[in-house]
Motif scaffolding. Sequence first.
Motif, PDB file in Angstrom:
ATOM      1  N   ILE A  38       0.784  -1.237  -0.089  1.00 22.39           N
ATOM      2  CA  ILE A  38      -0.090   0.153   0.059  1.00 22.39           C
ATOM      3  C   ILE A  38       0.798   1.228   0.056  1.00 22.39           C
ATOM      4  O   ILE A  38       0.648   2.073  -0.845  1.00 22.39           O
ATOM      5  N   VAL A  39       1.837   1.228   0.711  1.00 20.51           N
ATOM      6  CA  VAL A  39       2.698   2.613   1.148  1.00 20.51           C
ATOM      7  C   VAL A  39       3.435   2.730  -0.359  1.00 20.51           C
ATOM      8  O   VAL A  39       3.672   3.820  -0.640  1.00 20.51           O
ATOM      9  N   LEU A  40       4.184   1.674  -0.828  1.00 17.92           N
ATOM     10  CA  LEU A  40       4.841   1.762  -2.063  1.00 17.92           C
ATOM     11  C   LEU A  40       3.992   2.398  -2.902  1.00 17.92           C
ATOM     12  O   LEU A  40       4.489   3.163  -4.007  1.00 17.92           O
ATOM     13  N   GLU A  41       2.973   1.911  -3.288  1.00 19.61           N
ATOM     14  CA  GLU A  41       1.821   2.617  -4.258  1.00 19.61           C
ATOM     15  C   GLU A  41       1.777   3.814  -4.219  1.00 19.61           C
ATOM     16  O   GLU A  41       1.516   4.961  -5.029  1.00 19.61           O
ATOM     17  N   ALA A  42       1.373   4.161  -2.778  1.00 13.99           N
ATOM     18  CA  ALA A  42       1.229   5.687  -2.433  1.00 13.99           C
ATOM     19  C   ALA A  42       2.388   6.346  -2.786  1.00 13.99           C
ATOM     20  O   ALA A  42       2.083   7.757  -3.390  1.00 13.99           O
ATOM     21  N   VAL A  43       3.524   6.049  -2.453  1.00  8.90           N
ATOM     22  CA  VAL A  43       4.686   6.755  -2.729  1.00  8.90           C
ATOM     23  C   VAL A  43       4.938   7.055  -4.175  1.00  8.90           C
ATOM     24  O   VAL A  43       5.574   7.985  -4.708  1.00  8.90           O
ATOM     25  N   LYS A  44       4.762   6.020  -4.887  1.00  8.46           N
ATOM     26  CA  LYS A  44       4.987   5.999  -6.413  1.00  8.46           C
ATOM     27  C   LYS A  44       3.995   7.057  -7.145  1.00  8.46           C
ATOM     28  O   LYS A  44       4.443   7.823  -7.905  1.00  8.46           O
ATOM     29  N   CYS A  45       2.871   7.274  -6.359  1.00  7.63           N
ATOM     30  CA  CYS A  45       1.946   8.299  -6.714  1.00  7.63           C
ATOM     31  C   CYS A  45       2.275   9.679  -6.368  1.00  7.63           C
ATOM     32  O   CYS A  45       2.205  10.678  -7.064  1.00  7.63           O
ATOM     33  N   THR A  62      13.545   0.370   0.335  1.00  5.85           N
ATOM     34  CA  THR A  62      13.204   0.394  -0.777  1.00  5.85           C
ATOM     35  C   THR A  62      11.711   1.544  -1.136  1.00  5.85           C
ATOM     36  O   THR A  62      11.818   2.105  -2.038  1.00  5.85           O
ATOM     37  N   ILE A  63      10.920   1.529  -0.108  1.00  7.04           N
ATOM     38  CA  ILE A  63       9.918   2.781  -0.008  1.00  7.04           C
ATOM     39  C   ILE A  63      10.699   4.066  -0.028  1.00  7.04           C
ATOM     40  O   ILE A  63      10.207   5.036  -1.052  1.00  7.04           O
ATOM     41  N   VAL A  64      11.643   4.364   0.818  1.00 10.60           N
ATOM     42  CA  VAL A  64      12.312   5.574   0.744  1.00 10.60           C
ATOM     43  C   VAL A  64      12.986   6.100  -0.469  1.00 10.60           C
ATOM     44  O   VAL A  64      12.895   7.187  -0.932  1.00 10.60           O
ATOM     45  N   LEU A  65      13.686   4.816  -0.922  1.00  8.85           N
ATOM     46  CA  LEU A  65      14.453   5.123  -2.504  1.00  8.85           C
ATOM     47  C   LEU A  65      13.197   5.565  -3.427  1.00  8.85           C
ATOM     48  O   LEU A  65      13.551   6.577  -4.156  1.00  8.85           O
ATOM     49  N   GLU A  66      12.247   4.902  -3.431  1.00 10.42           N
ATOM     50  CA  GLU A  66      11.175   5.417  -4.422  1.00 10.42           C
ATOM     51  C   GLU A  66      10.580   6.927  -4.390  1.00 10.42           C
ATOM     52  O   GLU A  66      10.442   7.600  -5.358  1.00 10.42           O
ATOM     53  N   ALA A  67      10.555   7.231  -3.180  1.00  6.88           N
ATOM     54  CA  ALA A  67      10.265   8.585  -2.832  1.00  6.88           C
ATOM     55  C   ALA A  67      11.379   9.655  -3.198  1.00  6.88           C
ATOM     56  O   ALA A  67      11.106  10.700  -3.587  1.00  6.88           O
ATOM     57  N   VAL A  68      12.655   9.185  -2.741  1.00  7.90           N
ATOM     58  CA  VAL A  68      13.707  10.211  -2.901  1.00  7.90           C
ATOM     59  C   VAL A  68      13.936  10.161  -4.457  1.00  7.90           C
ATOM     60  O   VAL A  68      14.573  11.394  -4.891  1.00  7.90           O
TER      61      VAL A  68
END
Length: 82
Positions: A38-45, A62-68
Amino acid sequence: LFASNELKNDRNIVLEAVKQNGCALEYASNALKNDSTIVLEAVKCSWRALKYASNELKNDSTIVLEAVTKTGYALEYASDEI
């Protein structure tokens, strides 16, 4: 958003919501704010969705890298341990 606790904890509804607007994560249940998919999809958006992730996932590389990848400003919401 005015949604019942049942809707805020419905994985399918929240997943679709964050795909449309990542910051909808703010209104998800705490359990779903700790769901990496859920959080990864949110951060992708929207990188700003990282603000609403659980503390545990704010420390997930992984999640932080997607956001950064979207902007360095996302580090503001990442764990200090990252």
